[in-house]
Design a protein around this motif. Structure first.
Motif, mmCIF file in Angstrom:
data_model
loop_
_atom_site.group_PDB
_atom_site.id
_atom_site.type_symbol
_atom_site.label_atom_id
_atom_site.label_comp_id
_atom_site.label_asym_id
_atom_site.label_seq_id
_atom_site.Cartn_x
_atom_site.Cartn_y
_atom_site.Cartn_z
ATOM 1 N N ILE A 69 0.834 -1.205 0.000
ATOM 2 C CA ILE A 69 0.000 0.000 0.000
ATOM 3 C C ILE A 69 0.868 1.254 0.000
ATOM 4 N N TYR A 72 2.367 3.392 -3.025
ATOM 5 C CA TYR A 72 1.595 4.352 -3.829
ATOM 6 C C TYR A 72 1.724 5.782 -3.317
ATOM 7 N N TYR A 84 -0.422 5.432 -17.051
ATOM 8 C CA TYR A 84 -1.272 4.303 -17.362
ATOM 9 C C TYR A 84 -2.745 4.746 -17.445
ATOM 10 N N HIS A 85 -3.131 5.731 -16.653
ATOM 11 C CA HIS A 85 -4.508 6.242 -16.689
ATOM 12 C C HIS A 85 -4.732 7.217 -17.844
ATOM 13 N N GLY A 124 -10.021 4.015 -4.020
ATOM 14 C CA GLY A 124 -8.647 3.757 -4.474
ATOM 15 C C GLY A 124 -8.502 4.263 -5.895
ATOM 16 N N GLY A 126 -6.548 6.365 -7.284
ATOM 17 C CA GLY A 126 -5.238 6.679 -7.847
ATOM 18 C C GLY A 126 -5.292 8.022 -8.562
ATOM 19 N N ASP A 147 -8.776 8.105 -2.008
ATOM 20 C CA ASP A 147 -7.544 7.317 -2.039
ATOM 21 C C ASP A 147 -6.723 7.588 -0.778
ATOM 22 N N TYR A 148 -5.837 6.661 -0.497
ATOM 23 C CA TYR A 148 -4.916 6.789 0.636
ATOM 24 C C TYR A 148 -3.724 7.684 0.275
ATOM 25 N N SER A 149 -3.355 7.667 -1.005
ATOM 26 C CA SER A 149 -2.144 8.384 -1.422
ATOM 27 C C SER A 149 -2.447 9.846 -1.720
ATOM 28 N N PHE A 194 -8.465 9.039 2.343
ATOM 29 C CA PHE A 194 -9.329 7.956 2.797
ATOM 30 C C PHE A 194 -8.474 6.715 3.031
ATOM 31 N N ASP A 195 -8.919 5.897 3.967
ATOM 32 C CA ASP A 195 -8.228 4.618 4.177
ATOM 33 C C ASP A 195 -9.272 3.507 4.192
ATOM 34 N N LEU A 196 -9.270 2.736 3.138
ATOM 35 C CA LEU A 196 -10.285 1.683 3.019
ATOM 36 C C LEU A 196 -10.210 0.676 4.171
ATOM 37 N N SER A 211 -11.229 -0.732 -8.572
ATOM 38 C CA SER A 211 -10.406 -1.573 -9.445
ATOM 39 C C SER A 211 -8.973 -1.616 -8.964
ATOM 40 N N ASN A 212 -8.477 -2.814 -8.875
ATOM 41 C CA ASN A 212 -7.074 -3.072 -8.517
ATOM 42 C C ASN A 212 -6.683 -2.498 -7.154
ATOM 43 N N MET A 217 -5.371 -5.166 0.036
ATOM 44 C CA MET A 217 -5.861 -5.004 1.407
ATOM 45 C C MET A 217 -5.393 -6.162 2.307
HETATM 46 C C1 LIG Z 1 -3.032 -0.374 -8.247
HETATM 47 S S1 LIG Z 1 -3.607 1.220 -7.841
HETATM 48 C C2 LIG Z 1 -5.163 1.199 -8.709
HETATM 49 C C3 LIG Z 1 -5.627 2.550 -9.137
HETATM 50 C C4 LIG Z 1 -6.907 2.502 -10.009
HETATM 51 N N1 LIG Z 1 -8.048 2.129 -9.231
HETATM 52 C C5 LIG Z 1 -6.704 1.577 -11.179
HETATM 53 O O1 LIG Z 1 -7.424 0.585 -11.333
HETATM 54 O O2 LIG Z 1 -5.785 1.863 -11.962
HETATM 55 C C6 LIG Z 1 -4.107 1.052 -6.156
HETATM 56 C C7 LIG Z 1 -4.622 2.349 -5.542
HETATM 57 O O3 LIG Z 1 -5.225 2.032 -4.281
HETATM 58 C C8 LIG Z 1 -4.806 2.985 -3.333
HETATM 59 N N2 LIG Z 1 -4.896 2.400 -1.995
HETATM 60 C C9 LIG Z 1 -4.087 1.463 -1.458
HETATM 61 N N3 LIG Z 1 -4.460 1.191 -0.211
HETATM 62 C C10 LIG Z 1 -5.523 1.991 0.070
HETATM 63 C C11 LIG Z 1 -6.331 2.173 1.222
HETATM 64 N N4 LIG Z 1 -6.107 1.504 2.344
HETATM 65 N N5 LIG Z 1 -7.339 3.055 1.156
HETATM 66 C C12 LIG Z 1 -7.561 3.765 0.020
HETATM 67 N N6 LIG Z 1 -6.820 3.629 -1.094
HETATM 68 C C13 LIG Z 1 -5.802 2.751 -1.081
HETATM 69 C C14 LIG Z 1 -3.394 3.317 -3.751
HETATM 70 O O4 LIG Z 1 -2.951 4.533 -3.181
HETATM 71 C C15 LIG Z 1 -3.507 3.341 -5.265
HETATM 72 O O5 LIG Z 1 -3.855 4.620 -5.741
#
Ligand SMILES: C[S@@+](CC[C@H](N)C(=O)[O-])C[C@H]1O[C@@H](n2cnc3c(N)ncnc32)[C@H](O)[C@@H]1O
Length: 306
Positions: A69, A72, A84-85, A124, A126, A147-149, A194-196, A211-212, A217
């Motif tokens: 995690i 990111y 990529y986006h 999440g 991104g 997102d967390y980042s 945010f923190d999922l 997604s992704n 987690m």
């Molecule tokens: C692999 S990227 C995917 C981004 C986008 N959803 C995609 O499909 O391309 C994972 C994303 O999840 C976020 N993330 C990771 N852990 C998280 C958490 N606990 N809460 C919220 N977001 C989180 C990361 O910061 C990152 O932006």
């Protein structure tokens, strides 16, 4: 930028991000060709943090996660994902990741015909591509990019919500170059830290797109519960993720390990499956010679009323 964290976590989150960002600023090498672009992004994130006067310098350890995690939070990863986006909208007009993003939208268009969609959560998010896509699909709804980042959010907000021209992004072809993208000026988006893993959101969204993220987690079952809770009754989950993980994952992180497991586990959380399938790989260009291909497994389901 808003904060979607419980009060007790806000200080820990901000001081964690503050430390991480300050460390990156200290480590920047003025001789790098991309020094100024990265410095600007880091400074914008610092301004965002300093806008909150409630930073208590508590131990930031508690809101730190494992490397999967935390990576990111790093600008290198944020720019990798930004390409990529959004590279479709840069000077090359080229994108290999459309399989994923088009499929998320196609599932929405095929199955969700509800005229009363008012809140869509991109969990999440991104750098924000799905926030852009769903803000265009639902111009009268509010789209939440969570997102967390913090660095991802700062860049996402600039690209999706501002009308700034020539936003610089770093990309790697055979060499590292700076490319530019114009902000999309979408006004129906909100952005939130945010923190999922700690989410307490309840009945907030009509659609959740994730997604992704869930594969990162620490506990898949707990995460499904959190996604379930944040949806309104009759709300929809649009999910995509990887399943080809290392075999030595902890059991709690293996729950969604196949199409069959994804379907069964969403159903065990009272979702009615609409479709679940393997497909639409996303492709990333690693460098001039290498492409990386990843299979995605897609799921769309509807939360049943209890
Ligand atoms: C692999 S990227 C995917 C981004 C986008 N959803 C995609 O499909 O391309 C994972 C994303 O999840 C976020 N993330 C990771 N852990 C998280 C958490 N606990 N809460 C919220 N977001 C989180 C990361 O910061 C990152 O932006």
């Amino acid at each position: 930028m808003d904060i979607y964290l419980e009060n007790e976590d806000v200080g820990k989150y901000l001081s964690n991000q503050f430390d991480v960002i300050n460390k990156m600023v200290e480590n920047l090498d003025v001789n790098w060709p991309h020094y100024y672009v990265v410095k600007k992004l880091l400074e914008e994130a610092q301004i965002e943090i300093n806008g909150f006067d409630k930073i208590s310098y508590e131990q930031s350890e508690e809101l730190k996660h494992e490397r999967k995690i935390e990576k990111y939070n790093n600008w290198v990863e944020v720019y990798r994902l930004t390409n990529y986006h959004f590279s479709r909208y840069t000077s090359n007009n080229i994108s290999y990741s459309e399989g994923l993003f088009s499929t998320l939208l196609a599932l929405n268009n095929m199955y969700i015909h509800d005229k009363n969609i008012s809140d869509v959560g991109i969990i999440g998010c991104g750098p924000g591509r799905s926030v852009l896509d769903f803000s265009l699909a639902y111009p009268n709804a509010t789209i939440y990019g969570l997102d967390y980042s913090l660095l991802s959010l700062v860049l996402a907000k600039k690209i999706v919500s501002s009308n700034e021209e020539k936003i610089e992004i770093i990309k790697r072809n055979d060499e590292v170059v700076i490319d530019e993208i114009n902000g999309f000026n979408r006004k129906n988006c909100k952005w939130g830290m945010f923190d999922l893993t700690k989410s307490k959101l309840k009945n907030k969204f009509d659609i959740v797109v994730c997604s992704n993220v869930i594969n990162l987690m620490p506990n898949h079952k707990e995460t499904l519960q959190k996604i379930y809770n944040m949806l309104r009754p009759n709300g929809y989950i649009i999910y995509a993720d990887l399943t080809g993980w290392r075999l030595d994952r902890k059991l709690e992180q293996q729950l969604l390990c196949s199409k069959k497991a994804i379907k069964e586990n969403f159903e065990s959380f009272n979702f009615k499956t609409i479709e679940c399938f393997d497909g639409g790989p996303y492709i990333e260009k690693d460098n001039q010679d290498n492409f990386a291909f990843y299979k995605q497994t897609y799921y769309i389901g509807k939360k049943k009323e209890r």
